[in-house]
Enzyme design. Structure first.
Site, PDB file in Angstrom:
ATOM      1  N   ARG A 233     -11.748  33.164  46.874  1.00 37.55           N
ATOM      2  CA  ARG A 233     -11.515  32.094  47.845  1.00 37.55           C
ATOM      3  C   ARG A 233     -11.182  30.761  47.179  1.00 37.55           C
ATOM      4  O   ARG A 233     -10.407  29.957  47.698  1.00 37.55           O
ATOM      5  CB  ARG A 233     -12.763  31.945  48.716  1.00 37.55           C
ATOM      6  CG  ARG A 233     -12.521  31.147  49.962  1.00 37.55           C
ATOM      7  CD  ARG A 233     -13.769  30.786  50.743  1.00 37.55           C
ATOM      8  NE  ARG A 233     -14.952  31.572  50.480  1.00 37.55           N
ATOM      9  CZ  ARG A 233     -16.185  31.128  50.746  1.00 37.55           C
ATOM     10  NH1 ARG A 233     -16.349  29.922  51.258  1.00 37.55           N
ATOM     11  NH2 ARG A 233     -17.231  31.872  50.493  1.00 37.55           N
TER      12      ARG A 233
ATOM     13  N   TYR B 241       0.827  -1.210   0.000  1.00 37.56           N
ATOM     14  CA  TYR B 241       0.000   0.000   0.000  1.00 37.56           C
ATOM     15  C   TYR B 241       0.862   1.262   0.000  1.00 37.56           C
ATOM     16  O   TYR B 241       1.794   1.406   0.793  1.00 37.56           O
ATOM     17  CB  TYR B 241      -0.923   0.039   1.214  1.00 37.56           C
ATOM     18  CG  TYR B 241      -1.678   1.351   1.348  1.00 37.56           C
ATOM     19  CD1 TYR B 241      -2.749   1.634   0.514  1.00 37.56           C
ATOM     20  CD2 TYR B 241      -1.270   2.317   2.265  1.00 37.56           C
ATOM     21  CE1 TYR B 241      -3.423   2.850   0.602  1.00 37.56           C
ATOM     22  CE2 TYR B 241      -1.937   3.533   2.363  1.00 37.56           C
ATOM     23  CZ  TYR B 241      -3.007   3.789   1.525  1.00 37.56           C
ATOM     24  OH  TYR B 241      -3.653   4.989   1.594  1.00 37.56           O
TER      25      TYR B 241
ATOM     26  N   PHE C 182      -1.758   7.046  12.294  1.00 37.46           N
ATOM     27  CA  PHE C 182      -2.053   8.378  11.771  1.00 37.46           C
ATOM     28  C   PHE C 182      -3.316   8.982  12.383  1.00 37.46           C
ATOM     29  O   PHE C 182      -3.599  10.170  12.188  1.00 37.46           O
ATOM     30  CB  PHE C 182      -2.245   8.315  10.252  1.00 37.46           C
ATOM     31  CG  PHE C 182      -3.255   7.278   9.837  1.00 37.46           C
ATOM     32  CD1 PHE C 182      -4.612   7.453  10.043  1.00 37.46           C
ATOM     33  CD2 PHE C 182      -2.834   6.088   9.258  1.00 37.46           C
ATOM     34  CE1 PHE C 182      -5.538   6.482   9.685  1.00 37.46           C
ATOM     35  CE2 PHE C 182      -3.753   5.110   8.890  1.00 37.46           C
ATOM     36  CZ  PHE C 182      -5.112   5.309   9.105  1.00 37.46           C
TER      37      PHE C 182
ATOM     38  N   GLU D 148     -12.078   5.635   5.011  1.00 36.87           N
ATOM     39  CA  GLU D 148     -11.634   6.378   6.188  1.00 36.87           C
ATOM     40  C   GLU D 148     -12.900   6.845   6.911  1.00 36.87           C
ATOM     41  O   GLU D 148     -13.299   8.000   6.848  1.00 36.87           O
ATOM     42  CB  GLU D 148     -10.738   7.536   5.756  1.00 36.87           C
ATOM     43  CG  GLU D 148      -9.487   7.022   5.036  1.00 36.87           C
ATOM     44  CD  GLU D 148      -8.722   8.098   4.271  1.00 36.87           C
ATOM     45  OE1 GLU D 148      -9.125   9.283   4.346  1.00 36.87           O
ATOM     46  OE2 GLU D 148      -7.739   7.753   3.600  1.00 36.87           O
TER      47      GLU D 148
ATOM     48  N   ASN E  73       1.841  11.917   5.713  1.00 35.40           N
ATOM     49  CA  ASN E  73       0.983  11.043   6.514  1.00 35.40           C
ATOM     50  C   ASN E  73       1.358  11.129   7.990  1.00 35.40           C
ATOM     51  O   ASN E  73       2.375  10.595   8.416  1.00 35.40           O
ATOM     52  CB  ASN E  73       1.103   9.602   6.009  1.00 35.40           C
ATOM     53  CG  ASN E  73      -0.093   8.743   6.396  1.00 35.40           C
ATOM     54  OD1 ASN E  73      -0.021   7.538   6.352  1.00 35.40           O
ATOM     55  ND2 ASN E  73      -1.191   9.364   6.761  1.00 35.40           N
TER      56      ASN E  73
ATOM     57  N   TYR F 131     -16.357  33.371  45.976  1.00 29.06           N
ATOM     58  CA  TYR F 131     -15.691  32.194  45.410  1.00 29.06           C
ATOM     59  C   TYR F 131     -14.587  32.562  44.421  1.00 29.06           C
ATOM     60  O   TYR F 131     -13.596  31.851  44.292  1.00 29.06           O
ATOM     61  CB  TYR F 131     -16.703  31.310  44.678  1.00 29.06           C
ATOM     62  CG  TYR F 131     -17.709  30.603  45.564  1.00 29.06           C
ATOM     63  CD1 TYR F 131     -17.658  30.709  46.954  1.00 29.06           C
ATOM     64  CD2 TYR F 131     -18.705  29.814  44.998  1.00 29.06           C
ATOM     65  CE1 TYR F 131     -18.579  30.057  47.748  1.00 29.06           C
ATOM     66  CE2 TYR F 131     -19.637  29.157  45.791  1.00 29.06           C
ATOM     67  CZ  TYR F 131     -19.572  29.286  47.166  1.00 29.06           C
ATOM     68  OH  TYR F 131     -20.491  28.638  47.948  1.00 29.06           O
TER      69      TYR F 131
ATOM     70  N   HIS G 153      -3.581  16.198  -3.019  1.00 26.29           N
ATOM     71  CA  HIS G 153      -3.943  16.340  -1.608  1.00 26.29           C
ATOM     72  C   HIS G 153      -3.699  17.755  -1.085  1.00 26.29           C
ATOM     73  O   HIS G 153      -4.067  18.061   0.052  1.00 26.29           O
ATOM     74  CB  HIS G 153      -3.164  15.335  -0.754  1.00 26.29           C
ATOM     75  CG  HIS G 153      -3.674  13.919  -0.881  1.00 26.29           C
ATOM     76  ND1 HIS G 153      -4.004  13.350  -2.086  1.00 26.29           N
ATOM     77  CD2 HIS G 153      -3.904  12.957   0.060  1.00 26.29           C
ATOM     78  CE1 HIS G 153      -4.419  12.108  -1.891  1.00 26.29           C
ATOM     79  NE2 HIS G 153      -4.379  11.845  -0.594  1.00 26.29           N
TER      80      HIS G 153
END
Length: 660
Positions: free
Chosen positions: A398, A164, A444, A529, A307, A395, A194
């Site tokens: 404190r 791959y 990844f 994915e 990647n 508060y 990409h």
């Protein structure tokens, strides 16, 4: 022969200059001539002579005198821009200086190196690399690991094994086998396709962090990149050649593909790139100006570059470091507010925190004691209300140890995850040289940093939420016993009225930003994915939340210092007087209304640069040395964030005293 890279109406032109006595005006005319030559309609001009223009440097945008000679006015291969009179800048034009880069123009080429091995980088180191304080080199061990992993890839290619991303397509195309003759084209196509991000580019500092972190991951030796290519990436980093990386487009699995692809695109000489020397220009020209060659991708190398979770993680490291800085300083700002509002330190007593021994809570209580202990640092303000009839504080004063404390513990938790992530291999497939094989997995996936950064935003936000309420107490005369909105002649002057509104607006905006993005997932890549982390948005919004927290605390710091003005001639403790003096070195007292935004920005800068911490830290650490006994096994005071300490004395019977 000198050569200059000239920008004309969106075109970059290389213009050689045979004669150094030629003028800047000649250079502009020659660039226009070449621009017209490349246009079918001559760019709308009939002749070069009719074009009126001016010339400026890309770096800093300084105008050049057209009568100066190029050898006197310019360096060899300098980047300049020809601006034609009458042109209107396109909204799509990429300016020579990205947002915020005027601060980055102080960049000086560093002389020191950080050696990367993929295992020992810290968040502090990464932020320093982003600031341009160091260059990078690999350790010999890292170089050996990189070589061994590349040998595995070379054997796969030689034997034409189906693996791959090396000999196949990507995502849905994982079953498509690619012939050896097109394996290099496959990697280039991957990077180009990409590179699909949108939005503003990352600032130079963040681009440097991203590039440095990717180098560190590649140095682990599980990516299959060649040592030659990795050295080219390092050379680009050391020359501060930074690709144009849009901030939006990653879903955080399979890694940060879009931003890392833009990173790789610049390294192969395509797209835009920035350097201190050139400003924005075409990547090939920027690389050439620094004596560098575009990378030629070999099999697997495009995938090796893009990647991983480095976008999420690099921004996350900045977020963690800024969160740590503002959390420390929030204690100092709150202590100053407590003094102005004439609060008590009884809530910070060691015994209270010993019976609920969270580390962050203990450390925050200790810091308050170190700044307010009346035995150690006498305070005239505290003495003025020693015998008042109030029993306890609101508060927001404190409960600072409990509220600020969990923020400290949250930051520590997130930092631990970030430290692991920046030294992790996040590729797919992974190359295991010792086994001489590649294995596909899911390192990844950005869920770890995404969840952690969502948690960080939620935690750190509370510093702003409680700070805004303290600002309200400072501005409200029924709560502070000070003039309304901390100004004289109220009505004529509005004082801190709208500064408080700004703080409220930022806190409200943070409430929306704290919604965790990592609870969302959208299936991508044709359902291959099918679960993603959305960590890119986790990181970006965490940084925005932290910036808002810094700004709210800047407003509180200004308000507290203004409150001091109404308590004079009384003085507070020595460390808090030093903080007051620091603020007054950049912001004068508010005697009457004036333009307030610059004051807020000045105080914000003090916090970002950790100046408030630097002023107070010596007093805090001295108090630690003098008041913390040696930690003993099983002792409730043995905390890594700082011991609880001892009570200095028993005090009086009056409940609202400022003694411990």
């Amino acid at each position: 022969m000198p050569r200059y890279t000239v920008h004309v109406r969106g075109e970059w032109l290389a213009v050689p200059c045979l004669n150094g006595a030629n003028t800047v005006g000649w250079l502009g005319r020659e660039a226009v001539r070449r621009y017209m030559k490349n246009k079918p309609d001559n760019g709308g001009f009939t002749s070069v002579e009719e074009v009126k223009f001016y010339v400026r440097r890309c770096k800093g945008l300084g105008l050049l005198d057209l009568d100066d000679t190029v050898e006197d006015a310019l360096e060899d291969n300098e980047f300049v821009e020809v601006v034609i009179e009458g042109d209107i800048m396109s909204p799509d034009f990429i300016p020579s200086q990205p947002e915020g880069v005027h601060l980055y123009s102080k960049y000086r080429e560093p002389e020191q190196y950080i050696s990367l091995d993929g295992n020992s980088l810290t968040t502090e180191d990464l932020v320093s690399l982003g600031k341009g304080l160091y260059k990078i080199k690999l350790t010999p061990e890292a170089e050996a690991k990189v070589k061994r992993s590349r040998e595995v890839i070379e054997r796969i290619v030689k034997e034409q094994t189906v693996v791959y991303g090396i000999t196949t397509g990507f995502g849905k195309f994982a079953r498509t086998v690619i012939p050896n003759s097109k394996l290099m084209e496959l990697q280039v196509n991957l990077v180009r396709s990409h590179s699909a991000g949108v939005g503003k580019p990352l600032t130079p500092e963040r681009s440097r962090m991203l590039l440095a972190l990717r180098i560190n991951v590649l140095a682990k030796g599980y990516s299959g990149i060649s040592l030659e290519t990795l050295q080219q990436v390092i050379e680009a980093f050391n020359a501060s050649c930074l690709p144009y990386i849009p901030e939006k487009g990653t879903v955080g699995a399979s890694g940060d593909l879009a931003p890392l692809s833009h990173l790789a695109l610049g390294l192969i000489g395509e797209g835009k790139m920035w350097s201190p020397k050139s400003g924005w220009a075409d990547a090939k020209y920027v690389l050439e100006a620094h004596g560098l060659r575009p990378i030629t991708l070999k099999p697997k190398e495009g995938l090796a570059l893009i990647n991983g979770t480095q976008m999420i993680t690099s921004l996350g490291c900045e977020a963690v470091e800024r969160a740590s800085a503002i959390a420390r300083q929030a204690d100092i700002v709150a202590a100053l507010t407590l003094e102005v509002l004439k609060g008590t330190t009884k809530a910070f007593d060691t015994d209270i925190h010993a019976v609920r021994p969270h580390k962050g809570q203990a450390e925050v209580a200790f810091r308050f004691r170190s700044l307010l202990d009346s035995d150690h640092h006498p305070s005239e303000i505290a003495e003025s209300h020693r015998f008042c009839d109030r029993v306890q504080d609101a508060y927001t004063m404190r409960c600072c140890p409990q509220v600020h404390g969990v923020v400290n513990d949250t930051i520590a938790f997130v930092k631990d995850i970030m430290m692991t992530e920046i030294n992790s291999a996040t590729d797919n497939p992974m190359v295991f040289a010792e086994r001489a094989e590649t294995i596909s997995g899911g390192n990844f996936h950005g869920e770890y940093p995404a969840k952690a950064l969502d948690y960080l935003a939620i935690g750190v936000h509370e510093l702003a939420a409680i700070s805004e309420r303290r600002i309200e107490r400072l501005c409200n005369p029924s709560l502070s016993e000070l003039p309304a909105f901390l100004v004289t002649e109220g009505g004529l002057n509005s004082g801190f009225m709208i500064a408080h509104c700004t703080a409220a607006a930022l806190v409200s905006e943070n409430k929306a930003l704290c919604h965790p993005s990592s609870v969302d997932s959208l299936s991508t890549s044709a359902a291959t994915e099918d679960h993603v982390s959305m960590g890119g948005w986790s990181a970006r919004k965490a940084l925005r939340v932290i910036e808002h927290v810094e700004q709210v605390l800047a407003i509180e710091l200004l308000a507290a210092c203004q409150g001091i003005e109404f308590l004079r001639p009384l003085r507070t403790t020595t460390p808090l007087e030093k903080v007051y003096d620091l603020v007054r070195s950049v912001v004068r007292p508010w005697m009457k209304d004036r333009f307030m935004a610059p004051d807020i920005e000045a105080a914000h800068r003090l916090l970002v640069e950790q100046k408030v911490w630097e002023v107070a830290k010596p007093y805090i650490e001295k108090y630690r040395r003098e008041h913390i006994p040696e930690s003993r096994p099983g002792s409730p005071t043995a905390f890594s964030l700082g011991s609880l300490g001892k009570k200095t004395h028993t005090g009086h019977d009056h409940s609202h005293q400022n003694e411990l």
